[in-house]
Design a protein around this motif. Structure first.
Motif, PDB file in Angstrom:
ATOM      1  N   GLU A  41       0.718  -1.268  -0.215  1.00  0.00           N
ATOM      2  CA  GLU A  41       0.036  -0.209  -0.133  1.00  0.00           C
ATOM      3  C   GLU A  41       0.936   1.275  -0.045  1.00  0.00           C
ATOM      4  O   GLU A  41       0.433   2.140  -0.850  1.00  0.00           O
ATOM      5  CB  GLU A  41      -0.879  -0.024   1.127  1.00  0.00           C
ATOM      6  N   ASP A  42       1.922   1.443   0.774  1.00  0.00           N
ATOM      7  CA  ASP A  42       2.881   2.428   0.768  1.00  0.00           C
ATOM      8  C   ASP A  42       3.509   2.556  -0.518  1.00  0.00           C
ATOM      9  O   ASP A  42       3.514   3.676  -1.281  1.00  0.00           O
ATOM     10  CB  ASP A  42       4.086   2.119   1.702  1.00  0.00           C
ATOM     11  N   LEU A  43       3.854   1.598  -1.175  1.00  0.00           N
ATOM     12  CA  LEU A  43       4.629   1.625  -2.475  1.00  0.00           C
ATOM     13  C   LEU A  43       3.453   2.253  -3.598  1.00  0.00           C
ATOM     14  O   LEU A  43       3.981   3.043  -4.234  1.00  0.00           O
ATOM     15  CB  LEU A  43       4.923   0.272  -2.902  1.00  0.00           C
ATOM     16  N   THR A  44       2.139   1.814  -3.547  1.00  0.00           N
ATOM     17  CA  THR A  44       1.009   2.400  -4.237  1.00  0.00           C
ATOM     18  C   THR A  44       1.122   3.713  -4.453  1.00  0.00           C
ATOM     19  O   THR A  44       1.186   4.405  -5.161  1.00  0.00           O
ATOM     20  CB  THR A  44      -0.055   1.485  -4.324  1.00  0.00           C
ATOM     21  N   ASN A  45       1.107   4.022  -2.778  1.00  0.00           N
ATOM     22  CA  ASN A  45       1.003   5.593  -2.632  1.00  0.00           C
ATOM     23  C   ASN A  45       2.221   6.427  -3.207  1.00  0.00           C
ATOM     24  O   ASN A  45       2.000   7.515  -3.910  1.00  0.00           O
ATOM     25  CB  ASN A  45       0.819   5.779  -1.138  1.00  0.00           C
ATOM     26  N   GLU A  67      12.299   8.885   1.652  1.00  0.00           N
ATOM     27  CA  GLU A  67      11.874   9.933   2.650  1.00  0.00           C
ATOM     28  C   GLU A  67      10.985   8.910   3.565  1.00  0.00           C
ATOM     29  O   GLU A  67      10.951   8.922   4.967  1.00  0.00           O
ATOM     30  CB  GLU A  67      11.138  11.017   2.071  1.00  0.00           C
ATOM     31  N   ARG A  68      10.151   8.203   2.799  1.00  0.00           N
ATOM     32  CA  ARG A  68       9.222   7.227   3.843  1.00  0.00           C
ATOM     33  C   ARG A  68       9.983   6.218   4.555  1.00  0.00           C
ATOM     34  O   ARG A  68       9.640   5.731   5.615  1.00  0.00           O
ATOM     35  CB  ARG A  68       8.368   6.444   2.843  1.00  0.00           C
ATOM     36  N   THR A  69      11.153   5.859   4.091  1.00  0.00           N
ATOM     37  CA  THR A  69      12.066   4.994   4.855  1.00  0.00           C
ATOM     38  C   THR A  69      12.651   5.414   5.891  1.00  0.00           C
ATOM     39  O   THR A  69      12.885   4.848   6.891  1.00  0.00           O
ATOM     40  CB  THR A  69      13.065   4.194   3.853  1.00  0.00           C
ATOM     41  N   VAL A  70      13.645   6.345   5.668  1.00  0.00           N
ATOM     42  CA  VAL A  70      14.326   7.037   6.461  1.00  0.00           C
ATOM     43  C   VAL A  70      14.417   8.526   6.928  1.00  0.00           C
ATOM     44  O   VAL A  70      15.025   9.068   7.720  1.00  0.00           O
ATOM     45  CB  VAL A  70      15.993   6.680   6.289  1.00  0.00           C
TER      46      VAL A  70
END
Length: 179
Positions: A41-45, A67-70
């Motif tokens: 879901e995160d990847l789709t967004n 940015e979402r990762t770190v």
């Protein structure tokens, strides 16, 4: 190994093994899943946001994924990683070009490559003209008119390209409606 280093290496691999744009998406998905950095879901967004924002898809994906990762530093590291292969290859090409520009064999290779590149550009222009100015095998007179007007504004009135793009978009919306 730190997450930042893993992120950098992952995006260097993506940069070396893809050709930009949509070809990067499966590789980004694979890396994010393999490291458990994001859910599907995160990847789709991330991909949806990257598609909606201006700029190259691969760089946008790298920015958002990092940015979402770190955090912000992750975005910087991911973009640096994805750009490193292109930067490296461009730098090596420039060095080789500078070193061999007076070489007879290199000059002959360029003599062959230049017309090939020109033909590729002409073929691309012809395809785009066919797609944009013809409908069902017939000329779209409205599209042709807008195209000729834009050509006139650039060629004779020295309008800047962004201004011409904006006007042609506006004319397209007015003449064809919003789909």
């Amino acid at each position: 190994m730190s997450t930042l280093m893993e992120l950098y290496i992952a995006f260097v691999k993506i940069g070396f093994t893809s050709f930009g744009g949509m070809s990067m998406v499966p590789l980004i998905l694979e890396e994010m899943r393999a490291h458990h950095w994001m859910t599907t879901e995160d990847l789709t967004n991330v991909i949806a946001i990257a598609e909606m924002t201006p700029g190259p898809l691969g760089i946008n994906c790298a920015t958002f994924a990092g940015e979402r990762t770190v955090g912000v530093l992750g975005g910087i590291v991911a973009v640096t990683g994805v750009l490193m292969p292109a930067f490296t290859l461009t730098l090596l090409t420039a060095i080789c070009f500078e070193r061999f520009k007076n070489n007879e064999i290199f000059s002959k290779i360029l003599l062959v490559l230049k017309p090939i590149c020109i033909v590729l550009i002409i073929v691309t222009i012809a395809e785009l003209l066919g797609e944009n100015y013809f409908s069902d095998g017939r000329p779209d007179l409205l599209a042709c008119g807008i195209g000729l007007l834009m050509l006139y504004l650039i060629g004779k009135k020295n309008w800047q390209v962004p201004k011409v793009i904006g006007l042609s978009a506006l004319l397209g919306i007015v003449c064809y409606g919003i789909l």
